[in-house]
Design an enzyme around this catalytic site. Structure first.
Site, PDB file in Angstrom:
ATOM      1  N   ASN A   1       0.919  -1.265  -0.178  1.00  0.00           N
ATOM      2  CA  ASN A   1      -0.119  -0.084   0.107  1.00  0.00           C
ATOM      3  C   ASN A   1       0.903   1.266  -0.042  1.00  0.00           C
ATOM      4  O   ASN A   1       1.473   1.521   1.017  1.00  0.00           O
ATOM      5  CB  ASN A   1      -0.933  -0.122   1.161  1.00  0.00           C
ATOM      6  CG  ASN A   1      -1.698   1.216   1.331  1.00  0.00           C
ATOM      7  OD1 ASN A   1      -1.795   2.178   0.482  1.00  0.00           O
ATOM      8  ND2 ASN A   1      -2.214   1.441   2.487  1.00  0.00           N
TER       9      ASN A   1
ATOM     10  N   LYS B   1       0.078   4.442  -0.336  1.00  0.00           N
ATOM     11  CA  LYS B   1      -0.573   5.422   0.424  1.00  0.00           C
ATOM     12  C   LYS B   1      -0.279   6.488  -0.636  1.00  0.00           C
ATOM     13  O   LYS B   1      -0.392   6.405  -1.992  1.00  0.00           O
ATOM     14  CB  LYS B   1      -0.008   5.539   1.801  1.00  0.00           C
ATOM     15  CG  LYS B   1      -0.079   4.570   2.489  1.00  0.00           C
ATOM     16  CD  LYS B   1       0.093   4.950   4.082  1.00  0.00           C
ATOM     17  CE  LYS B   1       0.155   3.539   4.877  1.00  0.00           C
ATOM     18  NZ  LYS B   1       0.119   3.724   6.084  1.00  0.00           N
TER      19      LYS B   1
ATOM     20  N   HIS C   1      -9.269   0.961   4.896  1.00  0.00           N
ATOM     21  CA  HIS C   1      -7.954   1.101   5.693  1.00  0.00           C
ATOM     22  C   HIS C   1      -8.413   2.049   6.991  1.00  0.00           C
ATOM     23  O   HIS C   1      -9.181   2.986   6.804  1.00  0.00           O
ATOM     24  CB  HIS C   1      -6.997   1.829   4.859  1.00  0.00           C
ATOM     25  CG  HIS C   1      -5.706   1.989   5.362  1.00  0.00           C
ATOM     26  ND1 HIS C   1      -5.189   2.921   5.985  1.00  0.00           N
ATOM     27  CD2 HIS C   1      -4.670   1.108   5.189  1.00  0.00           C
ATOM     28  CE1 HIS C   1      -3.977   2.577   6.514  1.00  0.00           C
ATOM     29  NE2 HIS C   1      -3.523   1.250   5.926  1.00  0.00           N
TER      30      HIS C   1
ATOM     31  N   GLU D   1      -6.868   4.755   7.814  1.00  0.00           N
ATOM     32  CA  GLU D   1      -6.755   6.002   7.709  1.00  0.00           C
ATOM     33  C   GLU D   1      -7.990   6.617   7.017  1.00  0.00           C
ATOM     34  O   GLU D   1      -8.307   7.660   7.216  1.00  0.00           O
ATOM     35  CB  GLU D   1      -5.478   6.344   6.676  1.00  0.00           C
ATOM     36  CG  GLU D   1      -3.956   6.303   7.564  1.00  0.00           C
ATOM     37  CD  GLU D   1      -2.896   5.696   6.693  1.00  0.00           C
ATOM     38  OE1 GLU D   1      -2.809   5.656   5.426  1.00  0.00           O
ATOM     39  OE2 GLU D   1      -2.061   5.255   7.358  1.00  0.00           O
TER      40      GLU D   1
ATOM     41  N   GLU E   1      -5.105  -4.968  10.673  1.00  0.00           N
ATOM     42  CA  GLU E   1      -4.349  -4.128  10.962  1.00  0.00           C
ATOM     43  C   GLU E   1      -4.633  -3.434  12.340  1.00  0.00           C
ATOM     44  O   GLU E   1      -5.267  -2.546  12.268  1.00  0.00           O
ATOM     45  CB  GLU E   1      -4.220  -2.996   9.730  1.00  0.00           C
ATOM     46  CG  GLU E   1      -3.923  -3.754   8.213  1.00  0.00           C
ATOM     47  CD  GLU E   1      -3.385  -2.568   7.419  1.00  0.00           C
ATOM     48  OE1 GLU E   1      -2.415  -2.879   6.886  1.00  0.00           O
ATOM     49  OE2 GLU E   1      -3.866  -1.691   7.155  1.00  0.00           O
TER      50      GLU E   1
ATOM     51  N   GLY F   1       2.516   2.259  10.630  1.00  0.00           N
ATOM     52  CA  GLY F   1       3.549   3.578  10.497  1.00  0.00           C
ATOM     53  C   GLY F   1       4.040   3.695  11.679  1.00  0.00           C
ATOM     54  O   GLY F   1       4.764   4.717  11.727  1.00  0.00           O
TER      55      GLY F   1
ATOM     56  N   SER G   1       3.431  -2.234  10.478  1.00  0.00           N
ATOM     57  CA  SER G   1       4.972  -2.143  10.563  1.00  0.00           C
ATOM     58  C   SER G   1       5.637  -3.465  10.487  1.00  0.00           C
ATOM     59  O   SER G   1       6.732  -3.991  10.766  1.00  0.00           O
ATOM     60  CB  SER G   1       5.542  -1.738  11.979  1.00  0.00           C
ATOM     61  OG  SER G   1       4.961  -0.304  12.177  1.00  0.00           O
TER      62      SER G   1
HETATM   63  C1  PEP Z   1      -0.653   0.194   6.140  1.00  0.00           C
HETATM   64  O1  PEP Z   1      -0.848   1.238   6.221  1.00  0.00           O
HETATM   65  O2  PEP Z   1      -1.587  -0.503   5.836  1.00  0.00           O
HETATM   66  C2  PEP Z   1       0.467  -0.320   6.898  1.00  0.00           C
HETATM   67  C3  PEP Z   1       0.486  -1.569   7.399  1.00  0.00           C
HETATM   68  O3  PEP Z   1       1.619   0.715   6.897  1.00  0.00           O
HETATM   69  P1  PEP Z   1       2.906   0.318   7.796  1.00  0.00           P
HETATM   70  O4  PEP Z   1       3.477  -1.090   6.986  1.00  0.00           O
HETATM   71  O5  PEP Z   1       3.863   1.454   7.423  1.00  0.00           O
HETATM   72  O6  PEP Z   1       2.682   0.131   9.074  1.00  0.00           O
END
Ligand code: PEP
Length: 251
Positions: A9, A11, A95, A97, A167, A173, A212
């Site tokens: 992703n 973003k 997601h 966000e 998630e 992040g 992460s």
């Molecule tokens: C995401 O935004 O879906 C995600 C998992 O981000 P990150 O791997 O940077 O934590």
């Protein structure tokens, strides 16, 4: 046997130049049949370029969101048919966000998942608890509610075509990853809940972990019985890291 899947992703990151470098970097080191499904989800404006660059590479294209309406007077929105037209097979929905910054509700996520599936796209449906919810001991309740609305409103039949991504919001992040055990525990709950839809949904749906994930923690997570791959944010923006995660999913 569920085939592992790793999705990147991106973003709201990238440029035409970065897209070219990243896609070329991933493609240069990816074996022809790498034994897993690989997906990249760039911003809308780079989907077409990405589709051209991917050519015959064993990497599928996904979008980060979609609108529930068909083409028409919906300024700024992108319809499922447009995503299909530029070569998308997957679309991320819900997601965290989108939920926290753009006010998406469980109901709108369910509606997006239903529309995506009906149009022939594979939705990657994100669920996850916040730090506060985990500390309050209501992780299972939150996931149950988020997935329950999808099963009820979109219908259990969208599985196993649809994927679920667990998630934890506190791990996105932040550099904080759920431990293998914490992640497996929630994935097992999700799989159990999918049996409300059908036994086929429970056994066949791929459940990804996101939060992460890096090359050095991916193998432990992917070794868990109910973790079928990952949804990767930051590490998908570096070809070497993304390839390291793909390798971990394939071993
Ligand atoms: C995401 O935004 O879906 C995600 C998992 O981000 P990150 O791997 O940077 O934590």
């Amino acid at each position: 046997m569920r085939r592992p899947l790793v999705a990147g992703n991106w973003k709201m990151n990238g440029s035409r130049e970065i897209t070219k470098t990243l896609v070329t970097g991933i493609g240069s080191d990816l074996p022809g049949d790498c034994g897993i499904d690989v997906v990249v989800c760039p911003p809308y404006v780079y989907l077409d370029l990405c589709s051209d660059l991917l050519g015959l590479q064993p990497v599928s294209l996904g979008a980060q969101d979609l609108d529930i309406h068909g083409p028409g007077a919906f300024t700024g929105a992108i319809a499922a048919d447009m995503l299909l037209d530029v070569g998308c097979r997957y679309v991320i929905v819900g997601h965290s966000e989108r939920r926290s910054l753009y006010g998406e509700s469980d109901e709108s996520v369910a509606e997006k998942a239903a529309v995506a599936t009906a149009r022939g796209l594979t939705p990657i449906i994100c669920v996850g608890e916040t730090q506060e919810e985990r500390e309050d001991g209501i992780t299972a309740e939150v996931i149950r509610r988020q997935l329950g609305v999808v099963i009820e409103n979109a219908g259990g039949k969208i599985f196993p075509q649809a994927l679920v991504a667990y998630e934890p919001v506190w791990a996105i992040g932040t550099g904080l990853t759920a431990t293998d055990h914490q992640a497996q525990e929630v994935h097992a709950l999700i799989r159990e809940q999918l049996s409300d839809a059908s036994e086929e949904a429970a056994m066949g749906t791929r459940i990804l972990y996101g939060g992460s994930v890096k090359p050095d923690n991916a193998a432990g997570l992917f070794a868990q019985p109910d973790i079928d791959g990952g949804l990767i944010g930051g590490a998908s923006l570096k070809a070497a890291d993304f390839l390291g995660i793909i390798k971990a999913a394939n071993s």
